[in-house]
Scaffold this motif. Structure first.
Motif, mmCIF file in Angstrom:
data_model
loop_
_atom_site.group_PDB
_atom_site.id
_atom_site.type_symbol
_atom_site.label_atom_id
_atom_site.label_comp_id
_atom_site.label_asym_id
_atom_site.label_seq_id
_atom_site.Cartn_x
_atom_site.Cartn_y
_atom_site.Cartn_z
ATOM 1 N N ASP A 1 38.941 -71.460 -41.363
ATOM 2 C CA ASP A 1 38.440 -72.502 -40.449
ATOM 3 C C ASP A 1 38.476 -72.240 -39.112
ATOM 4 N N ARG A 2 39.736 -71.888 -38.598
ATOM 5 C CA ARG A 2 39.909 -71.741 -37.197
ATOM 6 C C ARG A 2 39.102 -70.498 -36.649
ATOM 7 N N LEU A 3 39.100 -69.436 -37.419
ATOM 8 C CA LEU A 3 38.317 -68.187 -36.872
ATOM 9 C C LEU A 3 36.910 -68.433 -36.980
ATOM 10 N N THR A 4 36.313 -68.823 -38.196
ATOM 11 C CA THR A 4 35.096 -69.041 -38.476
ATOM 12 C C THR A 4 34.347 -70.214 -37.382
ATOM 13 N N GLY A 5 35.197 -71.118 -36.992
ATOM 14 C CA GLY A 5 34.880 -72.134 -36.269
ATOM 15 C C GLY A 5 34.863 -71.931 -34.741
ATOM 16 N N ARG A 6 35.473 -70.718 -34.468
ATOM 17 C CA ARG A 6 35.861 -70.459 -32.893
ATOM 18 C C ARG A 6 34.902 -70.103 -32.122
ATOM 19 N N ARG A 7 34.675 -70.560 -31.133
ATOM 20 C CA ARG A 7 33.760 -69.899 -30.146
ATOM 21 C C ARG A 7 34.550 -69.554 -28.650
ATOM 22 N N VAL A 8 33.855 -68.644 -28.068
ATOM 23 C CA VAL A 8 34.720 -68.093 -26.985
ATOM 24 C C VAL A 8 33.740 -67.809 -25.810
ATOM 25 N N CYS A 9 34.183 -68.056 -24.614
ATOM 26 C CA CYS A 9 33.579 -67.693 -23.268
ATOM 27 C C CYS A 9 33.405 -66.167 -23.340
ATOM 28 N N LYS A 10 31.949 -65.863 -23.056
ATOM 29 C CA LYS A 10 31.565 -64.473 -23.005
ATOM 30 C C LYS A 10 32.084 -63.909 -21.430
ATOM 31 N N GLN A 11 32.437 -64.746 -20.677
ATOM 32 C CA GLN A 11 32.800 -64.196 -19.243
ATOM 33 C C GLN A 11 34.307 -64.089 -19.366
ATOM 34 N N CYS A 12 34.831 -65.409 -19.536
ATOM 35 C CA CYS A 12 36.838 -65.100 -19.324
ATOM 36 C C CYS A 12 37.129 -65.224 -20.558
ATOM 37 N N GLY A 13 36.703 -65.375 -21.856
ATOM 38 C CA GLY A 13 37.329 -65.005 -23.151
ATOM 39 C C GLY A 13 38.131 -66.388 -23.611
ATOM 40 N N GLN A 14 37.866 -67.508 -22.833
ATOM 41 C CA GLN A 14 38.682 -68.874 -22.939
ATOM 42 C C GLN A 14 38.199 -69.268 -24.628
ATOM 43 N N PRO A 15 39.087 -69.396 -25.556
ATOM 44 C CA PRO A 15 38.586 -70.021 -26.866
ATOM 45 C C PRO A 15 38.662 -71.386 -26.987
ATOM 46 N N PHE A 16 37.338 -71.781 -27.924
ATOM 47 C CA PHE A 16 37.445 -73.059 -28.099
ATOM 48 C C PHE A 16 37.016 -73.043 -29.812
ATOM 49 N N HIS A 17 36.786 -74.455 -30.291
ATOM 50 C CA HIS A 17 36.539 -74.522 -31.579
ATOM 51 C C HIS A 17 35.425 -75.642 -31.632
ATOM 52 N N MET A 18 34.623 -75.435 -32.690
ATOM 53 C CA MET A 18 33.505 -76.045 -32.789
ATOM 54 C C MET A 18 33.989 -77.668 -33.301
ATOM 55 N N LYS A 19 35.085 -77.818 -33.979
ATOM 56 C CA LYS A 19 35.570 -79.255 -34.392
ATOM 57 C C LYS A 19 36.901 -79.317 -33.483
ATOM 58 N N HIS A 20 37.814 -78.584 -33.246
ATOM 59 C CA HIS A 20 39.117 -79.065 -32.690
ATOM 60 C C HIS A 20 39.180 -78.977 -31.240
ATOM 61 N N ILE B 1 29.891 -68.208 -26.751
ATOM 62 C CA ILE B 1 29.601 -67.734 -27.996
ATOM 63 C C ILE B 1 30.395 -67.451 -29.026
ATOM 64 N N GLN B 2 29.921 -67.054 -30.310
ATOM 65 C CA GLN B 2 30.533 -66.605 -31.438
ATOM 66 C C GLN B 2 31.068 -65.063 -31.420
ATOM 67 N N ARG B 3 32.558 -64.747 -31.573
ATOM 68 C CA ARG B 3 32.912 -63.128 -31.651
ATOM 69 C C ARG B 3 32.217 -62.705 -32.884
ATOM 70 N N SER B 4 31.815 -61.290 -32.591
ATOM 71 C CA SER B 4 31.348 -60.766 -33.647
ATOM 72 C C SER B 4 32.335 -60.411 -35.096
ATOM 73 N N ASP B 5 33.497 -60.528 -34.491
ATOM 74 C CA ASP B 5 34.200 -60.098 -35.875
ATOM 75 C C ASP B 5 34.877 -61.481 -36.391
ATOM 76 N N ASP B 6 34.032 -62.831 -36.111
ATOM 77 C CA ASP B 6 34.778 -63.972 -36.335
ATOM 78 C C ASP B 6 33.701 -64.607 -37.635
ATOM 79 N N HIS B 7 32.719 -63.689 -38.227
ATOM 80 C CA HIS B 7 32.172 -63.899 -39.226
ATOM 81 C C HIS B 7 33.067 -63.885 -40.729
ATOM 82 N N GLU B 8 33.027 -64.601 -41.810
ATOM 83 C CA GLU B 8 33.940 -64.465 -42.764
ATOM 84 C C GLU B 8 34.380 -63.325 -43.464
ATOM 85 N N ASP B 9 33.254 -62.424 -43.854
ATOM 86 C CA ASP B 9 33.780 -61.374 -44.370
ATOM 87 C C ASP B 9 34.744 -60.244 -43.426
ATOM 88 N N VAL B 10 34.683 -60.434 -42.299
ATOM 89 C CA VAL B 10 35.123 -59.625 -41.302
ATOM 90 C C VAL B 10 36.822 -60.113 -41.262
#
Ligand code: AP5
Length: 221
Positions: free
Chosen positions: A130-149, A166-175
């Motif tokens: 849940d944490r990873l698939t919901g994660r979003r990160v700043c494209k510029q500075c890398g700061q992590p956020f989460h869609m819910k938390h 944005i969403q990191r390309s390795d944060d899709h569930e299969d990866v």
């Protein structure tokens, strides 16, 4: 295998160990807001190299996109170069390195750096998906956020630098599942390595980020 033996700096290191999504980056970024700590994230360094299209970035992308580890020789060389550029007596939070016993041994062989603590972030896998698939990160500075938390104050905009979130390309569930498999295949070796050296401390990170931060501040006082 390259070692750190010829690095020229004197650096105190706290290593953050833990699964993808356990909160290493979030906590390291909070700590580095004070002048006491420098945050070094191998994941951030590799993602910058990919953005810039360097040879390192092109090599790393082939592994990262599949959730695999970048080869030890590349990572050890990268960290050696990065550490050698730091000022003496800095306290570095090393986030994402070491990930294998070979990397831990290379770090240990460097007489100019001293690993003071290895902090293991512990949490069950079901929460990490849940944490990873919901994660979003700043494209510029890398700061992590989460869609819910941990949402940015303005939708899609980084609180720190106004960059695009944005969403990191390795944060899709299969990866994500592959990254967790790899983590579990390597983690026991690292835990044993740092336990034997009496440097390992375990932290329960299934609690709000500010509570985890308080525990870390206390440990690193
Ligand atoms: P890297 O970028 O290091 O990824 P990772 O270790 O997989 O860790 P993450 O960044 O995914 O998670 P995190 O623990 O930092 O969690 P975060 O704070 O963001 O590495 C990426 C890739 O690079 C690797 O797969 C590999 O290919 C390569 N690589 C890197 N280093 C390497 C090495 N040494 N050797 C070989 N290859 C290497 O938090 C996650 C989410 O949870 C966020 O949304 C956050 O907002 C949220 N969150 C955080 N804390 C909490 C909380 N307490 N409660 C609720 N939500 C929270």
């Amino acid at each position: 295998m390259r070692s750190f033996a010829d690095a020229e700096v004197s650096v105190r290191i706290t290593v953050f160990l833990g699964a993808p999504g356990s909160g290493k980056g979030t906590q390291a970024k909070l700590l580095s807001q004070s002048d006491r700590f420098v945050h070094l994230s191998t994941g951030d360094i590799l993602r910058n190299a990919i953005k810039e299209g360097t040879p390192l970035g092109r090599e790393a992308k082939t592994f990262m996109d599949k959730g695999e580890l970048v080869p030890d020789a590349t990572m050890i060389g990268l960290i050696k170069d990065t550490l050698s550029k730091l000022k003496p007596d800095q306290h570095v939070i090393l986030d994402g390195f070491p990930r294998t016993v070979a990397q831990a041994e290379a770090l240990n062989s460097n007489t100019a750096t001293q690993v003071e603590h290895a902090l293991l972030f512990e949490i069950v896998d079901s929460l990490l998906i849940d944490r990873l698939t919901g994660r979003r990160v700043c494209k510029q500075c890398g700061q992590p956020f989460h869609m819910k938390h941990i949402r940015p104050k303005k939708e899609g905009i980084c609180d720190l630098c106004n960059g695009e979130v944005i969403q990191r390309s390795d944060d899709h569930e299969d990866v994500v599942k592959r990254r967790l498999e790899i983590f579990h295949s390597q983690n026991k070796g690292l835990v044993d390595y740092y336990s034997d050296k009496h440097k390992l401390k375990r932290i329960n990170v299934d609690q709000p980020a500010d509570s985890v931060q308080k525990i870390l501040m206390e440990l690193l006082k």
